[in-house]
Design a protein around this motif. Structure first.
Motif, short mmCIF file in Angstrom:
data_model
loop_
_atom_site.label_atom_id
_atom_site.label_comp_id
_atom_site.label_asym_id
_atom_site.label_seq_id
_atom_site.Cartn_x
_atom_site.Cartn_y
_atom_site.Cartn_z
N CYS A 59 36.64 50.73 39.72
CA CYS A 59 35.20 50.58 39.89
C CYS A 59 35.00 50.01 41.29
CB CYS A 59 34.63 49.65 38.82
SG CYS A 59 34.65 50.37 37.16
N CYS A 60 34.77 50.90 42.23
CA CYS A 60 34.93 50.56 43.65
C CYS A 60 33.79 49.70 44.20
CB CYS A 60 35.07 51.84 44.47
SG CYS A 60 33.73 53.01 44.23
N GLN A 61 32.73 49.45 43.41
CA GLN A 61 31.64 48.61 43.92
C GLN A 61 31.65 47.19 43.36
OE1 GLN A 61 27.71 50.27 44.65
NE2 GLN A 61 28.36 52.25 43.78
N VAL A 62 32.58 46.90 42.50
CA VAL A 62 32.66 45.55 41.92
C VAL A 62 33.21 44.58 42.97
CG1 VAL A 62 33.80 44.13 40.18
CG2 VAL A 62 32.90 46.38 39.56
N GLN A 63 32.53 43.43 43.14
CA GLN A 63 32.92 42.44 44.13
C GLN A 63 33.16 41.08 43.48
OE1 GLN A 63 30.65 42.63 47.88
NE2 GLN A 63 29.50 44.36 47.00
N ASP A 64 33.50 40.11 44.32
CA ASP A 64 33.80 38.77 43.81
C ASP A 64 32.62 38.17 43.05
OD1 ASP A 64 36.24 39.00 45.00
OD2 ASP A 64 35.79 37.71 46.72
N PHE A 65 31.41 38.43 43.52
CA PHE A 65 30.23 37.89 42.85
C PHE A 65 30.13 38.39 41.42
CE2 PHE A 65 25.65 37.85 41.85
CZ PHE A 65 25.40 36.49 42.00
N GLY A 66 30.51 39.64 41.20
CA GLY A 66 30.49 40.20 39.85
C GLY A 66 31.48 39.51 38.93
N LEU A 67 32.64 39.12 39.48
CA LEU A 67 33.64 38.43 38.66
C LEU A 67 33.11 37.10 38.14
CD1 LEU A 67 37.08 39.00 40.42
CD2 LEU A 67 36.05 40.27 38.54
N SER A 127 50.68 32.19 37.28
CA SER A 127 51.78 31.78 36.41
C SER A 127 51.71 30.29 36.09
CB SER A 127 53.12 32.11 37.07
OG SER A 127 53.32 31.33 38.24
N GLN A 128 51.11 29.51 36.99
CA GLN A 128 51.00 28.07 36.77
C GLN A 128 49.77 27.71 35.95
OE1 GLN A 128 50.91 26.60 40.77
NE2 GLN A 128 53.13 26.81 41.09
N HIS A 129 48.69 28.45 36.13
CA HIS A 129 47.43 28.06 35.50
C HIS A 129 47.02 28.96 34.34
CE1 HIS A 129 47.23 26.12 39.48
NE2 HIS A 129 46.47 25.21 38.88
N LEU A 130 47.68 30.13 34.21
CA LEU A 130 47.47 31.00 33.04
C LEU A 130 48.83 31.31 32.42
CD1 LEU A 130 44.77 33.56 34.29
CD2 LEU A 130 44.44 31.70 32.64
N PRO A 131 49.51 30.30 31.92
CA PRO A 131 50.89 30.52 31.45
C PRO A 131 51.01 31.46 30.24
CG PRO A 131 50.10 28.34 30.80
CD PRO A 131 49.06 28.92 31.72
N CYS A 132 49.94 31.58 29.48
CA CYS A 132 49.99 32.42 28.28
C CYS A 132 49.47 33.82 28.53
CB CYS A 132 49.19 31.77 27.16
SG CYS A 132 49.83 30.18 26.63
N CYS A 133 49.13 34.14 29.78
CA CYS A 133 48.57 35.45 30.13
C CYS A 133 49.63 36.31 30.81
CB CYS A 133 47.35 35.28 31.03
SG CYS A 133 46.58 36.83 31.53
N THR A 147 41.36 37.62 47.19
CA THR A 147 42.22 36.63 46.55
C THR A 147 41.39 35.45 46.03
OG1 THR A 147 44.02 37.25 48.03
CG2 THR A 147 44.21 35.14 46.88
N THR A 148 40.39 35.05 46.81
CA THR A 148 39.54 33.93 46.40
C THR A 148 38.78 34.26 45.12
OG1 THR A 148 39.27 33.28 48.72
CG2 THR A 148 37.67 32.42 47.13
N GLY A 149 38.21 35.45 45.06
CA GLY A 149 37.45 35.83 43.87
C GLY A 149 38.34 35.94 42.64
N LEU A 150 39.51 36.51 42.82
CA LEU A 150 40.42 36.69 41.69
C LEU A 150 40.96 35.36 41.18
CD1 LEU A 150 42.40 39.83 42.95
CD2 LEU A 150 40.78 39.76 41.05
N SER A 151 41.15 34.41 42.08
CA SER A 151 41.70 33.12 41.66
C SER A 151 40.80 32.40 40.66
CB SER A 151 41.95 32.22 42.88
OG SER A 151 40.72 31.92 43.54
N GLY A 152 39.51 32.72 40.70
CA GLY A 152 38.58 32.09 39.76
C GLY A 152 38.81 32.49 38.32
N LEU A 153 39.59 33.55 38.08
CA LEU A 153 39.84 34.02 36.72
C LEU A 153 40.66 33.03 35.90
CD1 LEU A 153 40.58 37.79 37.43
CD2 LEU A 153 38.48 36.81 36.52
#
Length: 500
Positions: free
Chosen positions: A428-436, A490-496, A458-464
């Motif tokens: 989905c090529c129009q999705v941006q950090d704000f959408g996350l 791996s440190q903050h989502l160990p079960c994912c 990377t900044t937007g993805l880290s919020g996940l």
């Protein structure tokens, strides 16, 4: 992506959509493939096993015993609820190396290693830990193991895949002999996938498989030359078949469906068969009153076909997948929602003429939907997501892959859906950090795919990391997914499970 532990080796899997090759059997069974029914389980067939190591170190490196090296703190003695003496090796299976040796450390009354190795009570518990591929290998160790492993309970849900060349043995004189299928019958397989077979091959299969007449519930024919006559004979002889799949079979016609389909069939899949058009849907709707699931990929099916379904299918049919039915428009969607109001699973993947208006019809009329696939529908916009969020309160899975007009606004609508567990936004090529940011409050999400979204950083993805209940995150071909980010996850989502 899972990483094997030191000392583990992956079972020998073929890279064909999760298919697992069965080693050639000494009793003339030939080779075959076995596949699970779902993608998640297929992937597990190729994962390192967590079962106990049951071979002694000497035997683990023997070339004549093709057993995978599998490490775990669990032992046969543990399964037997007895204590293993310190320093005692586990199980030796070869006569020369596995013979019992007197041990001063062995306690009186404890079973020997060889007795543990063939104890059926222990083996019945142990073999549940192995994948299908590993079971096929372990069944060749000895008769005792094969006797336990060939119980039908260990093979439930698996489908053998047999190619034409695997159905025959070549005799010294050059003649062909149909292989023995007794090993499959012992394991109680009630479903088969036959690839590249002809009418004659199917007749041979029916004559040689002991369970074919009543015991086979599911048949799949792929890239086969079955004709109308062969299809009619197969369904007439195999009275137990309730699930039928025809894929890449270009020699049967709609007339063959009219002459062979019968009311006992409850699930039908037809894909990539060039002779299937509207009349095929007419045959299906009139001859299959108990149909619960229909999967259809047909380039020549039009809106007219979706008006053929009767009130009987309206009560029974809960799954409809229309994949790459290019001629279907919003008018066809109107016919579908009125004919099949009880659908819980709907796919319009690749139905490129369906627009937001068609999605509105779906949302307003199919309130029981739990899974909706709109992938590869380029005319879908954020407005369609608003309709979905407003009306489909039971929706658990939404697939929007390649819906290139979806933006962050559409994700804001989805953020209100408390039931959504799986969301696919691949390419989905129009999705941006704000959408996350809109997704971060969706505590129900367990699976999120953002593969190929080029604008995510990377900044937007880290919020996940705020999605602490997330079990699977796919970031394949995502430019913002860096090695540092994966380490952070791996440190903050160990079960994912994060898929790179």
């Amino acid at each position: 992506m899972s990483n094997p532990r030191n000392g583990d080796t992956k079972p020998p899997c073929l890279p064909r959509n999760g298919l697992v090759k069965i080693p050639t059997q000494p009793n003339g069974l030939g080779s075959a493939s076995i596949t699970k029914g779902t993608p998640a389980v297929k992937n597990r067939l190729c994962q390192p096993s967590s079962v106990p190591a049951i071979l002694s170190p000497a035997l683990a490196h023997r070339s004549d015993l093709p057993i995978p090296s599998l490490a775990s703190p669990l032992s046969l003695a543990t399964l037997a609820s007895v204590s293993s003496p310190p320093g005692a090796s586990l199980v030796g299976l070869n006569a020369s190396e596995g013979s019992e040796q007197p041990s001063p450390e062995r306690l009186p009354g404890l079973p020997s290693e060889r007795q543990l190795a063939v104890d059926e009570k222990i083996l019945n518990r142990l073999f549940w830990y192995f994948s299908a591929c590993e079971k096929c290998v372990l069944a060749q160790v000895c008769k005792a193991w094969r006797r336990v492993l060939y119980q039908p309970k260990f093979w439930v849900g698996l489908t053998p895949v047999l190619h034409t060349k695997e159905l025959y043995n070549i005799l010294p004189g050059g003649e062909k002999e149909f292989v023995s299928l007794q090993g499959f019958a012992v394991r109680g397989f009630d479903g088969f996938c036959l690839v590249g077979v002809s009418d004659l091959d199917i007749c041979e299969f029916i004559d040689n498989y002991p369970l074919s007449k009543k015991g086979v519930k599911s048949m799949s024919l792929k890239r086969s030359t079955i004709t109308d006559a062969g299809l009619e004979v197969m369904l007439e002889q195999m009275q137990g078949v309730v699930r039928l799949e025809l894929s890449g079979c270009n020699d049967f016609t709609e007339a063959g469906l009219w002459s062979s389909l019968n009311a006992r069939i409850t699930a039908l899949s037809v894909s990539d068969c060039i002779n299937v058009a509207d009349d095929a849907i007419a045959a299906i709707s009139q001859l299959l009153p108990n149909l619960t699931e229909l999967n259809l990929q047909a380039y020549h099916v039009t809106d007219t076909a979706l008006a053929y379904f009767t009130a009987k299918q309206g009560y029974t049919t809960h799954t409809l997948r229309l994949n790459s039915c290019w001629e279907i428009t919003n008018h066809g969607v109107v016919n579908m929602v009125h004919s099949l109001p009880n659908l819980s699973v709907l796919s319009l993947s690749g139905c490129s003429k369906v627009t937001d208006d068609g999605v509105e019809l779906v949302a307003e009329n199919l309130r029981k939907l739990r899974s909706l696939d709109l992938s590869w529908c380029p005319r879908i916009t954020d407005m369609a997501l608003e309709y979905i969020a407003c009306d489909l309160h039971k929706l658990e899975e939404l697939v929007l892959d390649r819906c290139v007009r979806i933006t962050d606004t559409g994700l804001s609508y989805l953020s209100t859906m408390s039931s959504l567990r799986s969301l696919y936004l691949r390419w989905c090529c129009q999705v941006q950090d704000f959408g996350l940011k809109h997704l971060l409050g969706m505590g129900s999400l367990r699976l999120l795919s953002l593969a190929g979204c080029p604008l995510l950083t990377t900044t937007g993805l880290s919020g996940l990391v705020q999605l602490q209940e997330l079990e699977e995150l796919e970031l394949t071909n995502c430019p913002g997914a860096t090695p540092e980010l994966f380490k952070y996850f791996s440190q903050h989502l160990p079960c994912c499970m994060v898929i790179e």
